[in-house]
Design an enzyme around this catalytic site. Structure first.
Site, PDB file in Angstrom:
ATOM      1  N   HIS A   1       4.201   3.528  -0.924  1.00 21.06           N
ATOM      2  CA  HIS A   1       4.000   3.724  -2.196  1.00 21.06           C
ATOM      3  C   HIS A   1       4.719   2.807  -3.155  1.00 21.06           C
ATOM      4  O   HIS A   1       5.720   2.473  -2.986  1.00 21.06           O
ATOM      5  CB  HIS A   1       4.691   5.383  -2.371  1.00 21.06           C
TER       6      HIS A   1
ATOM      7  N   SER B   1       0.495   6.272  -9.338  1.00 17.09           N
ATOM      8  CA  SER B   1       1.335   7.459  -9.176  1.00 17.09           C
ATOM      9  C   SER B   1       1.152   8.418 -10.239  1.00 17.09           C
ATOM     10  O   SER B   1       0.112   8.837 -10.677  1.00 17.09           O
ATOM     11  CB  SER B   1       2.767   7.049  -8.877  1.00 17.09           C
TER      12      SER B   1
ATOM     13  N   GLU C   1       1.798   5.934   2.100  1.00 18.84           N
ATOM     14  CA  GLU C   1       2.579   6.445   1.000  1.00 18.84           C
ATOM     15  C   GLU C   1       3.959   6.998   0.977  1.00 18.84           C
ATOM     16  O   GLU C   1       4.815   6.380   0.399  1.00 18.84           O
ATOM     17  CB  GLU C   1       1.810   7.223   0.101  1.00 18.84           C
TER      18      GLU C   1
END
Length: 504
Positions: A412, A189, A316
């Site tokens: 995610h 990330s 995600e």
């Protein structure tokens, strides 16, 4: 106790409870506390110490408001936040590959103490694993205007902290059995975008040989947007947007003010792009340290000397929706406004509707936003790096789990416990959908092995990208590779229309 000698002094750690042959040392300072006279400055060297320093506990986390499962919270007054942790199966004289991990968290929260990031399993694969804390939020990424007669306060202080940690690794890791010439820097990330920024920064050149970026986020601030954020945060903190005003505000005051600024965007549907995901900080591209954003820098060949392994997850943005971190968009009219606010062309929106006609408006929004911010951006970074002359691998995590009565998506962060081998830690079960089964543990073993092989040799087990569309590794409980040109029909409209870059 296991004792190692660094250039600042001796440190003592313990044996990992997860891997008996692995020593773990926590909370080793790699730079001086970045407060007092050093606040808003580039990192300074840590002071040396006499005797043996006990390094069995994680160091304090950087100023933030988040409280994450299984990890310590920040306490006002904690200042020695620039520390790192080491897991090693080696001793001085060995020459093991080194993996340095940079955590994510929107540049505003997170730490190396999160249970997901325990390095014991990776170390048992023959790596020396290093995780680190760095300055976050305004302390790490806020723009501080210059003041006459004072040393300039650089932008991107969080990235400069990461460079300082990598320099510490270069100078000290041999004492822990690591090879300073065989360092891989990895992140997820905002940590992954940090990795991409480091690849583009002259100040990090020569400090690592390879890079791993899982779900890099499409977000770099411009000098103008960073200055706007400073003005907003200063106003919320009740201080002038000057060096003197900002340094007079406590770290907690700036954390609280930043949260209020973000919440204001979250509550205002008419506030533009920041409304949907009000992350107000990011690397500032356009200055001396980081002249260009990573995608633009890679297009000019920057970072091509470092091998790159990129991964993203298939769904995600569903995590941000699940945790309430992003706006809800459930009506066609709001979807059109969202697309306009994020500069997504009508042809892309129409293609998503056509490719998934059964999807609700909200599902279309999550798919679009996830691809814009993470998935398509990840693919572009990989392809542009390869096009600039770099050796690049691309992968996609698609594993789902139905163990809670509804699917836990390939969202995610779900891939990271698999790569670290921490899937059995109950603190990560929200991410992966409950306790793992045998197939999950086997997937985790494959992913950890791929990281270890990439760090050691540059080859994680599948071919690099090339102009013909080499295979992309698909991470699932059943392994497969598919040609990069055919594996995702949703990439075609972005290729045709272009990928907007997000500026926080």
């Amino acid at each position: 106790m296991t004792v190692f000698t660094t250039k600042s002094g001796a440190v003592a750690g313990a044996v990992s409870t997860y891997a008996p042959g692995v020593a773990v040392l926590r909370g080793i300072p790699y730079a001086a506390p970045p407060f007092g006279a050093d606040r808003f400055r580039a990192p300074r060297p840590a002071a040396a110490w006499g005797g043996t320093r006990n390094c069995t506990a994680f160091g304090p986390v950087a100023p933030q408001s988040a409280q994450l499962p299984g990890a310590p919270a920040w306490s006002p007054g904690d200042e020695d936040v620039l520390s790192l942790n080491i897991w090693t199966p080696g001793n001085d004289g060995d020459a093991l590959p080194v993996l340095v991990w940079i955590h994510g968290g929107a540049y505003a929260f997170g730490s190396s103490a999160q249970p997901d990031f325990d390095g014991a399993v990776l170390a048992a694969h023959g790596l020396v694993v290093v995780t680190l804390n760095y300055r976050l939020g305004f302390e790490g990424f806020g723009h501080v205007p210059p003041a006459a007669g004072t040393e300039p306060c650089p932008d991107n202080r969080g990235l400069l902290d990461q460079i300082a940690a990598l320099a510490w690794v270069r100078d000290n890791i041999a004492a822990f059995g690591g090879d300073p010439g065989l360092v891989t820097v990895a992140g997820q990330s905002s940590g992954a975008t940090s990795v991409a920024c480091l690849m583009a920064m002259d100040g990090a050149r020569g400090l690592f040989r390879r890079a791993i970026a899982h779900s890099p986020v499409n977000a770099c601030a411009s000098p103008a947007s960073a200055a706007r954020t400073t003005a907003e945060v200063a106003a919320e903190a009740g201080v002038p947007a000057t060096y003197a005003g900002l340094v007079s505000a406590s770290p907690k005051a700036l954390v609280d003010a930043s949260d209020r600024v973000a919440d204001g965007y979250r509550r205002d549907p008419a506030s533009g792009a920041r409304h949907y995901d009000p992350a107000i900080y990011g690397p500032v591209a356009g200055g001396t340290a980081l002249p260009l954003d990573p995608l633009t820098a890679f297009a000019s060949g920057a970072g091509r000397e470092a091998d790159l392994l990129v991964c993203h997850t298939a769904e995600e943005f569903w995590l941000l929706d699940e945790t309430g971190s992003c706006a809800k968009v459930t009506e066609e009219s709001r979807l059109a406004v969202f697309a306009a606010d994020l500069h997504i062309q009508d042809a892309v929106l129409d293609a998503y509707r056509r490719l998934a006609p059964e999807a609700s408006v909200h599902e279309t929004y999550l798919a679009l936003y996830g691809d814009l911010q993470f998935a398509e951006y990840s693919c572009r970074l990989a392809e542009v790096h390869a096009g600039g002359g770099g050796r690049t691998r691309l992968s996609r995590f698609v594993r789902r789990h139905d163990g809670r009565g509804r699917p836990v998506r390939a969202w995610h962060c779900a891939d990271i416990p698999f790569a670290f081998g921490t899937v059995d830690d109950e603190n990560v079960h929200f991410l992966i959908g409950g306790p793992p089964g045998a197939a999950d543990r086997e997937l985790s073993s494959r992913m950890a092995r791929a990281w270890a092989e990439f760090a050691a040799t540059g080859d994680p087990g599948w071919p690099p990208l090339d102009a013909a569309g080499s295979p992309v590794r698909i991470w699932d409980t059943v392994s497969s590779d598919v040609p990069s040109g055919r594996w995702d029909a949703f990439r075609a409209p972005w290729r045709a229309s272009g990928l907007p870059l997000i500026t926080p």
